[in-house]
Structure formats: structure tokens, C-alpha cells
Write an enzyme that holds these catalytic residues in place. Structure first.
Site, PDB file in Angstrom:
ATOM      1  N   GLY A  43       0.775  -1.239   0.000  1.00  0.00           N
ATOM      2  CA  GLY A  43       0.000   0.000   0.000  1.00  0.00           C
ATOM      3  C   GLY A  43       0.805   1.287   0.000  1.00  0.00           C
ATOM      4  CG  ASP A  99      -1.404   1.736   3.259  1.00  0.00           C
ATOM      5  OD1 ASP A  99      -1.233   1.516   4.486  1.00  0.00           O
ATOM      6  OD2 ASP A  99      -1.944   0.896   2.511  1.00  0.00           O
ATOM      7  CG  ASP A 102      -8.591   1.159   9.321  1.00  0.00           C
ATOM      8  OD1 ASP A 102      -9.368   2.107   9.371  1.00  0.00           O
ATOM      9  OD2 ASP A 102      -8.974  -0.013   9.112  1.00  0.00           O
ATOM     10  CE  LYS A 130     -10.462   4.331   6.311  1.00  0.00           C
ATOM     11  NZ  LYS A 130     -10.952   2.949   6.071  1.00  0.00           N
ATOM     12  CG  PHE A 153     -12.600   0.402   1.759  1.00  0.00           C
ATOM     13  CD1 PHE A 153     -12.016  -0.283   2.816  1.00  0.00           C
ATOM     14  CD2 PHE A 153     -12.105   0.213   0.477  1.00  0.00           C
ATOM     15  CE1 PHE A 153     -10.957  -1.159   2.594  1.00  0.00           C
ATOM     16  CE2 PHE A 153     -11.043  -0.658   0.254  1.00  0.00           C
ATOM     17  CZ  PHE A 153     -10.476  -1.348   1.309  1.00  0.00           C
ATOM     18  NE  ARG A 166      -2.015  -3.313  -4.213  1.00  0.00           N
ATOM     19  CZ  ARG A 166      -2.155  -3.442  -2.890  1.00  0.00           C
ATOM     20  NH1 ARG A 166      -2.075  -2.379  -2.117  1.00  0.00           N
ATOM     21  NH2 ARG A 166      -2.406  -4.611  -2.345  1.00  0.00           N
TER      22      ARG A 166
HETATM   23  P1  IMP Z   1      -4.971  -1.526  10.656  1.00  0.00           P
HETATM   24  O1  IMP Z   1      -4.181  -2.620  11.276  1.00  0.00           O
HETATM   25  O2  IMP Z   1      -6.442  -1.674  10.919  1.00  0.00           O
HETATM   26  O3  IMP Z   1      -4.496  -0.137  11.017  1.00  0.00           O
HETATM   27  O4  IMP Z   1      -4.889  -1.767   9.101  1.00  0.00           O
HETATM   28  C1  IMP Z   1      -3.973  -1.187   8.323  1.00  0.00           C
HETATM   29  C2  IMP Z   1      -3.993  -1.761   6.924  1.00  0.00           C
HETATM   30  O5  IMP Z   1      -5.344  -2.075   6.466  1.00  0.00           O
HETATM   31  C3  IMP Z   1      -3.473  -0.710   5.983  1.00  0.00           C
HETATM   32  O6  IMP Z   1      -2.081  -0.763   5.875  1.00  0.00           O
HETATM   33  C4  IMP Z   1      -4.217  -1.018   4.702  1.00  0.00           C
HETATM   34  O7  IMP Z   1      -3.505  -1.971   3.942  1.00  0.00           O
HETATM   35  C5  IMP Z   1      -5.539  -1.620   5.142  1.00  0.00           C
HETATM   36  N1  IMP Z   1      -6.630  -0.612   5.113  1.00  0.00           N
HETATM   37  C6  IMP Z   1      -7.238  -0.018   6.148  1.00  0.00           C
HETATM   38  N2  IMP Z   1      -8.177   0.858   5.757  1.00  0.00           N
HETATM   39  C7  IMP Z   1      -8.162   0.836   4.403  1.00  0.00           C
HETATM   40  C8  IMP Z   1      -8.910   1.531   3.385  1.00  0.00           C
HETATM   41  O8  IMP Z   1      -9.789   2.386   3.623  1.00  0.00           O
HETATM   42  N3  IMP Z   1      -8.593   1.225   2.109  1.00  0.00           N
HETATM   43  C9  IMP Z   1      -7.635   0.310   1.771  1.00  0.00           C
HETATM   44  N4  IMP Z   1      -6.919  -0.355   2.680  1.00  0.00           N
HETATM   45  C10 IMP Z   1      -7.174  -0.098   3.984  1.00  0.00           C
HETATM   46 MG    MG Z   2      -4.410  -3.665   1.706  1.00  0.00          MG
END
Ligand code: IMP
Ligand code: MG
Length: 181
Positions: A43, A99, A102, A130, A153, A166
């Protein structure tokens, strides 16, 4: 591909401004350090490529592929590394390039894992944040954040849905009907 996008959230121009601003801060903050830019694939590929070109300090680059797994809601989670760095990070001031921040779990697990290898310093930089989605148990602070986005998303500029989108040059909101069908 463009038909699947509800709206542009971060335009090419805004991305350029974000990259310039963050690169400027890094150029100040890492002057006397031994910087290693650590790109988390896939990402962060666009962000890393643009950012590194604006960094005027000597620096090394490396890449990791990692995924986090949570068995249950009580689980602290585990991170599995599919591609590790090639170097001994104890020599470096490591800056992780992500990237999107979240839930925060993946980055948190990664930071814990890499800390055990005693890098000179370890900080995080994420293009997007986010905040509404953050796991309340995660206290990780990022040193650099490009832009906070709403709980939708998003795809493009490296970010995917099922490996697609991407290659869009901007970050956009994916229409719900694309992933709800
Ligand atoms: P986390 O562990 O929930 O913070 O997830 C992080 C990963 O989930 C990021 O590095 C992204 O690859 C993916 N991700 C989270 N939200 C999105 C989104 O809105 N679009 C695309 N990928 C996302
Ligand atoms: Mg991903």
C-alpha cells in the site's frame, strides 16, 4: 475503474503538498541521524516513491510485507512477516512509511516487533489516518501524518480493494456497491 469512485478525497495536487510538507519535516528532523525509510508493502509504494525523492539527506531504503491476525476479540494479535528487512536495523534511525493508520493494530504490532531489534530510533509516518476507526487499546503516536480521512473505504495511490485501484493517481472513496455485492 473511475466509475467505481464516489469522490476524490485527496487529489494529486494535495498529495504533492502533503509529500512536500512531510519531506521538509524529515529533512529537518533527521539531519544528524542515519535514516532508514522502511516501506510497508504494498500500500505504501506510491507514497514511499514520491517521499524519498524529496528527501535531501543520505538515507537507506528497505521494504517489509507483514500481516496481522486476530483470533478473537480478546486476542492481542500476532504479526506474520512475509518479507523482512535486509539490514541490521540497530545501525539505523528507522522511519516506517505506511499508507493508512486504521485500527492501528498492524502498525502497533510491527513497532513492537521491530523495537526488539534495538533500532537507534523508531518512528512512523502514514499518508492517511482514520481516527474514528482506532482500536482504543492502541496508544501508538505517529510522528508524521499526511491527512485525516473519514471512516470510509478508500483506494488509490497504492491503496487497494482486492488488489485493484492501486494505480489511481489520487485517493478516492470506493462506492459501497462495489464491495457490498
Ligand atoms: P490496521 O491494522 O487496521 O491499522 O490496518 C492497516 C492496513 O489495512 C493498511 O495498511 C491497509 O492496507 C488496510 N486498510 C485499512 N483501511 C483501508 C482503506 O480504507 N482502504 C484500503 N486499505 C485499507
Ligand atoms: Mg491492503
Amino acid at each position: 475503474m473511475l466509475n467505481d469512485i464516489k469522490e476524490v478525497l485527496v487529489s494529486e495536487k494535495e498529495i504533492e503538498e502533503i509529500v512536500d510538507r512531510i519531506a521538509g519535516q524529515i529533512n529537518e528532523d533527521y539531519k544528524d541521524k542515519n535514516l532508514l525509510l522502511l516501506c510497508i508493502l504494498k500500500g505504501s509504494v506510491c507514497f514511499m516513491a514520491d517521499l524519498m525523492k524529496k528527501i535531501t539527506l543520505p538515507c537507506a531504503i528497505d521494504f517489509m510485507v507483514a500481516k496481522s491476525y486476530y483470533a478473537g476479540t480478546e486476542s492481542k494479535g500476532e504479526i506474520k512477516i512475509y518479507k523482512d528487512v535486509d539490514v541490521d536495523i540497530s545501525e539505523y534511525d528507522v522511519l516506517i512509511i505506511e499508507d493508512i493508520f486504521d485500527s492501528g493494530r498492524t502498525l502497533n504490532l510491527l513497532v513492537n516487533k521491530l523495537s526488539q531489534r534495538n533500532p537507534r530510533s523508531l518512528e512512523c509516518c502514514s499518508l492517511l489516518d482514520k481516527p474514528e476507526r482506532r482500536d482504543p487499546d492502541i496508544n501508538l503516536e505517529l510522528k508524521y501524518v499526511g491527512k485525516a480521512v473519514p471512516d470510509e473505504f478508500v483506494v488509490g495511490y497504492g491503496l487497494d480493494y482486492d488488489e485493484a485501484y492501486r494505480n489511481l493517481p489520487f485517493v478516492g472513496v470506493l462506492k459501497r456497491e462495489v464491495y457490498e455485492n
